[in-house]
Design an enzyme around this catalytic site. Structure first.
Site, PDB file in Angstrom:
ATOM      1  N   GLY A 509     -17.277  -2.997  19.646  1.00  0.00           N
ATOM      2  CA  GLY A 509     -17.428  -2.207  18.424  1.00  0.00           C
ATOM      3  C   GLY A 509     -16.101  -1.947  17.760  1.00  0.00           C
ATOM      4  N   GLY A 511     -14.058   1.270  16.266  1.00  0.00           N
ATOM      5  CA  GLY A 511     -13.990   2.714  16.092  1.00  0.00           C
ATOM      6  C   GLY A 511     -13.172   3.067  14.876  1.00  0.00           C
ATOM      7  N   GLY A 512     -12.975   4.341  14.683  1.00  0.00           N
ATOM      8  CA  GLY A 512     -12.231   4.797  13.518  1.00  0.00           C
ATOM      9  C   GLY A 512     -10.798   4.300  13.516  1.00  0.00           C
ATOM     10  N   PHE A 513     -10.239   4.137  14.699  1.00  0.00           N
ATOM     11  CA  PHE A 513      -8.825   3.773  14.759  1.00  0.00           C
ATOM     12  C   PHE A 513      -8.588   2.340  15.184  1.00  0.00           C
ATOM     13  CE2 PHE A 513      -8.622   8.369  15.146  1.00  0.00           C
ATOM     14  CZ  PHE A 513      -7.715   8.633  14.137  1.00  0.00           C
ATOM     15  N   GLY A 514      -9.649   1.599  15.444  1.00  0.00           N
ATOM     16  CA  GLY A 514      -9.448   0.220  15.872  1.00  0.00           C
ATOM     17  C   GLY A 514     -10.593  -0.278  16.720  1.00  0.00           C
ATOM     18  N   PRO A 515     -10.487  -1.485  17.231  1.00  0.00           N
ATOM     19  CA  PRO A 515     -11.580  -2.091  17.983  1.00  0.00           C
ATOM     20  C   PRO A 515     -11.774  -1.459  19.357  1.00  0.00           C
ATOM     21  CG  PRO A 515      -9.664  -3.516  18.010  1.00  0.00           C
ATOM     22  CD  PRO A 515      -9.319  -2.372  17.110  1.00  0.00           C
ATOM     23  N   VAL A 516     -12.998  -1.578  19.882  1.00  0.00           N
ATOM     24  CA  VAL A 516     -13.323  -1.071  21.210  1.00  0.00           C
ATOM     25  C   VAL A 516     -13.770  -2.236  22.079  1.00  0.00           C
ATOM     26  CG1 VAL A 516     -14.717   0.554  22.525  1.00  0.00           C
ATOM     27  CG2 VAL A 516     -14.056   1.101  20.183  1.00  0.00           C
ATOM     28  N   LYS A 530     -10.399   1.742  23.869  1.00  0.00           N
ATOM     29  CA  LYS A 530     -10.215   1.823  22.422  1.00  0.00           C
ATOM     30  C   LYS A 530      -8.759   1.481  22.135  1.00  0.00           C
ATOM     31  CE  LYS A 530     -10.681   5.709  19.804  1.00  0.00           C
ATOM     32  NZ  LYS A 530     -11.427   6.816  19.214  1.00  0.00           N
ATOM     33  N   ASP A 627     -16.285  15.210  13.283  1.00  0.00           N
ATOM     34  CA  ASP A 627     -16.928  13.949  12.890  1.00  0.00           C
ATOM     35  C   ASP A 627     -18.127  13.662  13.781  1.00  0.00           C
ATOM     36  OD1 ASP A 627     -17.340  11.749  11.350  1.00  0.00           O
ATOM     37  OD2 ASP A 627     -15.832  10.501  12.328  1.00  0.00           O
TER      38      ASP A 627
END
Ligand SMILES: *[C@@H]1O[C@H](CO)[C@@H](O)[C@H](O)[C@H]1NC(C)=O
Ligand SMILES: *[C@@H]1O[C@H](CO)[C@@H](O)[C@H](O)[C@H]1NC(C)=O
Ligand SMILES: *[C@@H]1O[C@H](CO)[C@@H](O)[C@H](O)[C@H]1NC(C)=O
Ligand SMILES: *[C@@H]1O[C@H](CO)[C@@H](O)[C@H](O)[C@H]1NC(C)=O
Ligand SMILES: *[C@@H]1O[C@H](CO)[C@@H](O)[C@H](O)[C@H]1NC(C)=O
Ligand SMILES: *[C@@H]1O[C@H](CO)[C@@H](O)[C@H](O)[C@H]1NC(C)=O
Ligand SMILES: *[C@@H]1O[C@H](CO)[C@@H](O)[C@H](O)[C@H]1NC(C)=O
Ligand SMILES: *[C@@H]1O[C@H](CO)[C@@H](O)[C@H](O)[C@H]1NC(C)=O
Ligand SMILES: *[C@@H]1O[C@H](CO)[C@@H](O)[C@H](O)[C@H]1NC(C)=O
Ligand SMILES: *[C@@H]1O[C@H](CO)[C@@H](O)[C@H](O)[C@H]1NC(C)=O
Length: 755
Positions: A509, A511-516, A530, A627
């Site tokens: 996936g 995420g807000g700050f980068g890939p997971v 993350k 959030d």
């Protein structure tokens, strides 16, 4: 334009003048009123005249508030026999009775007093009561006839509801059939049986609500207790051998009590400021007020939302499967049959609404001990209690057969004591519950002492830090805690090995700050990594602080951070891996959604609430997540929810006052209005988002998905809820929303399958 308006206004005034040209408050044999004319009470409080309700074509004679719009009818004379045209008149006949004639001269409604009257006068009083008096004998207080003795659907202050042996009357409210039809509807509100008067709403013959039995001081229910707090009206009650009557003394404002055609019993007071009726009270205010809500031998606890029903101690659900799917109508049965001849015991239940008196026996002079013995004498006696509280608890009341309609009372104050209920059980049941409670006590002591130890630790660890913090708010990333123990760190090689060099197959996936990425450590534990993108503005120290803080938040409904990893420009967060991905993949997926039963949905909602409570209160820090959304709720392999992604979370120190922030982050569709618009941030912002999540879980609809629209209107989920204030989700749930908070009312219906 103005002129036209003035002319229309003048015409309107003229027509009003014409309409009310008959403005006396009395009728005599020599006077009458017909269509367009009114009797008006001396103080201008009430009018009596002809009216046509709503879309109906029929005409009725009724009483309404003179100065209140829209017209609020409080009494109807000819509810069974309407006039079908504009003819007809109301007058006082020579025999002294009030009569309504139709155009053809038929008496279509009349009072039928047989007392001889020399000078009959019908008078509309300022209380809204139409009375018949004898002008020759006007000193007597007693009216020859009064409309208050024949109420329709409304109780006004002064109107006495109930039965009275001397007059032989039993006055009760009967709903209208519908808003357009005043003829008697299906709902009545009246005193039930005479030994223990109780106010009961019935639909036809079926009881839908009861007030609780009269215990000599008050009705054995919350409603009566909470009445004490209201000053706009003063409820009065007189229960003796000869009467059971209930009435309101006039209070400082206009009030009325209505049995509505939809089965609700509501009390309104007139608000002079907004010029509207406001509702003060509603019988059946909650689920547990519904008669027999939990079936036979069940007990309803409104605080147990939404699994309101339990079986009484020693009883088990008649059908566990139905019970689990919140269908409680089957009720409960005994786990162990009564022995009867020997050894049955009684379980004391306090602060409950006593069961319905279906089959009972009473003796007002027995003591509780005698009552106990009396109950044991008869094998079908299932419970006993004192029968009255006035002059101290005394008397005996026995129940036979199933116990129906018991609820835990929620009003805390204990004015004048309460009647305890003693429920008969097999001796073995009492012993086993006694043992169980002993065990529970020991467990409690152990857990309490370990809790105390834990608390002590936490306090010692945190106290230093608390003293140091000065600013009222801090971003998680801006906290200075050098003394904190370092968060667990992973070697970059470990991570690379676990994620197969961040291979694209392992990516799960963004995420807000980068890939997971998904990964597996050497010893087999699965992890989610993350990877913060290099463009992320988070500096290394802030990042480490965040890891440190989130690693300290340990709760089963928060995702666990296993550690962090920094090397060169790489910054990573390592979490436990959640095999079931996030909630949005479940509830919005047409296939997966069907597998998520209501019970599970409920557990998920409760889990999220627990996690949130921990963030807000129980963790000693006050953390606003900022959030919350379904894609940030992860599900473990048993579908337990875990809140994740604390990237934009904030610590609020001190009390939970709102703080203002310029930097508004969050997700459209989940942000509370005061935060999104004014930047006002508080724990309530999270609660708002939580409400949105609850709605999404219940409805299976995305809050911010404008494509999935209701067939009947244009609103998205939130729009619909706030606009209509009332949403029906597949008719199984009613979700009500006020401007800031959501209430979810669950009805006892089977497991939901959303389509
Ligand atoms: C008005 O019409 C209803 C229904 O047709 C009838 O039952 C009633 O008797 C009529 N009333 C009068 C006054 O004619
Ligand atoms: C009222 O109606 C009845 C019957 O039609 C009629 O006899 C009587 O004169 C009427 N009264 C008045 C004041 O019009
Ligand atoms: C008037 O008649 C109705 C039935 O038409 C009856 O129920 C009621 O008791 C009577 N009232 C009086 C005061 O006789
Ligand atoms: C009539 O209305 C006035 C003003 O609204 C009020 O003060 C008074 O108590 C009313 N009278 C009765 C008998 O309800
Ligand atoms: C009254 O109850 C009956 C039977 O349940 C029902 O058929 C009828 O529609 C109801 N009437 C109203 C006005 O609700
Ligand atoms: C009363 O309850 C019975 C059985 O639950 C039902 O069949 C009937 O329709 C109900 N009557 C009304 C008026 O609701
Ligand atoms: C609840 O259970 C009863 C039997 O105890 C059954 O008759 C009824 O249909 C069930 N209600 C629903 C809504 O499934
Ligand atoms: C009731 O209890 C007595 C004494 O414990 C026992 O002898 C008897 O068999 C029991 N009867 C039943 C019906 O269980
Ligand atoms: C009620 O109880 C009292 C005291 O036990 C007893 O004297 C009296 O006979 C009882 N009355 C009835 C009607 O059972
Ligand atoms: C037990 O009470 C029930 C209900 O009041 C009654 O019908 C029955 O006769 C009583 N049995 C005995 C043995 O007293």
């Amino acid at each position: 334009m103005k002129k036209v308006v003035i002319i229309i206004f003048a015409l309107a005034c003229l027509s009003i003048l014409q309409k009310t040209s008959y403005a006396a408050d009395v009728l005599t044999p020599t006077s009458s009123i017909k269509g367009g004319q009114e009797l008006i009470s001396a103080g201008q409080n009430f009018s009596l005249g002809f009216f046509t309700p709503g879309t109906s074509k029929s005409r009725y004679v009724g009483i309404w508030y003179k100065n209140i719009l829209p017209q609020t009818i409080v009494w109807v004379a000819n509810r069974d026999s309407p006039l079908n045209d504009t003819s007809g008149n109301l007058t006082v006949a020579a025999d002294g009775n009030i009569v309504l004639f139709d155009g053809a001269g038929n008496r279509i409604w009349f009072t039928n007093s047989s007392r001889p009257i020399q000078e009959p006068i019908a008078k509309l009083l300022d209380s809204g009561n139409l009375v018949l008096i004898d002008g020759k004998n006007s000193d007597s207080d007693s009216y020859i006839w009064q409309s208050f003795d024949y109420p329709t659907d409304t109780m006004l202050p002064g109107l006495k509801l109930g039965w009275d042996k001397t007059s032989g009357l039993n006055r009760y409210l009967t709903s209208w059939k519908s808003a357009n039809d005043p003829s008697p509807g299906n709902f009545t509100y009246r005193f039930d049986q005479k030994e223990f008067p109780e106010l009961v709403i019935r639909q036809g013959m079926n009881i839908t609500f009861r007030s609780g039995i009269w215990d000599g001081i008050r009705f054995n229910s919350d409603d009566w207790l909470s009445f004490n707090e209201i000053t706009a009206f003063k409820p009065q009650l007189s229960v003796t051998r000869n009467e059971a009557v209930y009435w309101d003394e006039p209070g400082d404002r206009l009030s009325r009590f209505v049995m509505r055609d939809d089965g609700l019993l509501q009390r309104y007071i007139w608000d002079n400021k907004i010029l509207k009726w406001t509702q003060m009270y509603e019988a059946r205010k909650d689920f547990c007020d519904t008669y027999g809500a939990c079936g036979a031998n069940g007990i309803c606890n409104i605080k147990d939302l939404p699994a309101y029903c339990d079986c009484l101690k020693g009883f088990i659900p008649n059908s566990q499967e139905e019970w689990d799917s919140f269908n409680w109508s089957g009720g409960c049965i005994r786990r162990t049959p009564l022995n009867c001849t020997e050894g049955d015991r009684f379980q004391k239940l306090s602060w409950v609404k006593l069961p319905m008196l279906l089959q009972f026996w009473t003796n007002n002079s027995m003591s509780l001990e005698e009552c106990h013995v009396e109950c044991l004498k008869n094998c079908s006696c299932t419970a006993y209690a004192n029968s009255a509280l006035n002059e101290g608890p005394h008397g005996c009341l026995l129940w036979f057969g199933n116990l129906i309609d018991i609820r835990l009372l929620i009003t805390e104050e204990d004015a004048g004591g309460q009647l305890d209920l003693y429920v008969r059980l097999a001796a073995s049941e009492i012993e086993s519950t006694a043992n169980a409670s002993k065990r529970r006590k020991i467990a409690l002591i152990i857990s309490a002492s370990s809790l105390a130890l834990l608390l002590l630790c936490i306090i010692l660890c945190l106290s230093k830090k608390y003293i140091k913090r000065r600013r009222t708010t801090t971003d998680l990333g801006h906290r200075n805690h050098n003394e904190d123990q370092a968060p667990p760190l992973f070697e970059i090689d470990t991570i690379l090995a676990a994620t197969n060099n961040f291979s694209i197959e392992n990516k799960i996936g963004e995420g807000g700050f980068g890939p997971v990425y998904r990964g597996k450590l050497a010893h087999g534990q699965e992890i989610a990594v993350k990877r913060l993108s290099k463009t992320s503005k988070q500096g290394i120290s802030e990042f480490m602080n965040e890891v440190g803080l989130v690693a300290k938040l340990q709760h089963r409904n928060l995702v666990s951070v296993l550690g962090g990893c920094t090397q060169g420009e790489e910054r990573m967060l390592v979490y436990e891996y959640m095999p079931n991905s996030s909630l949005d993949h479940f509830i919005f997926d047409p296939k997966q959604g069907k597998t998520l039963k209501w019970r599970k949905r409920y557990d998920i909602i409760v889990g999220i609430a627990r996690g949130l409570l921990y963030l807000h209160q129980d963790s000693k820090l006050t953390i606003i997540h900022r959030d919350l959304k379904t894609s940030n709720i992860l599900l473990d392999n048993e579908l337990n929810p875990k809140i994740s992604d604390f990237g934009v979370s904030r610590i609020v120190e001190g009390d939970h006052f709102a703080v203002t922030t310029n930097e508004i982050v969050g997700t459209i569709g989940y942000m509370s209005p005061e935060y999104a618009v004014n930047g006002l941030l508080s724990v309530k912002s999270d609660v708002f988002s939580f409400g949105v999540i609850v709605l999404e879980i219940l409805s299976g609809t995305k809050s911010n998905n404008f494509k999935v629209k209701h067939p009947d209107h244009d609103h998205n989920l939130l729009g619909q809820v706030t606009k209509t204030n009332h949403m029906q989700c597949n008719i199984d749930f009613t979700v009500k929303a006020t401007s800031r908070s959501f209430f979810v009312l669950c009805l006892p219906l089977p497991v939901l399958t959303f389509s």
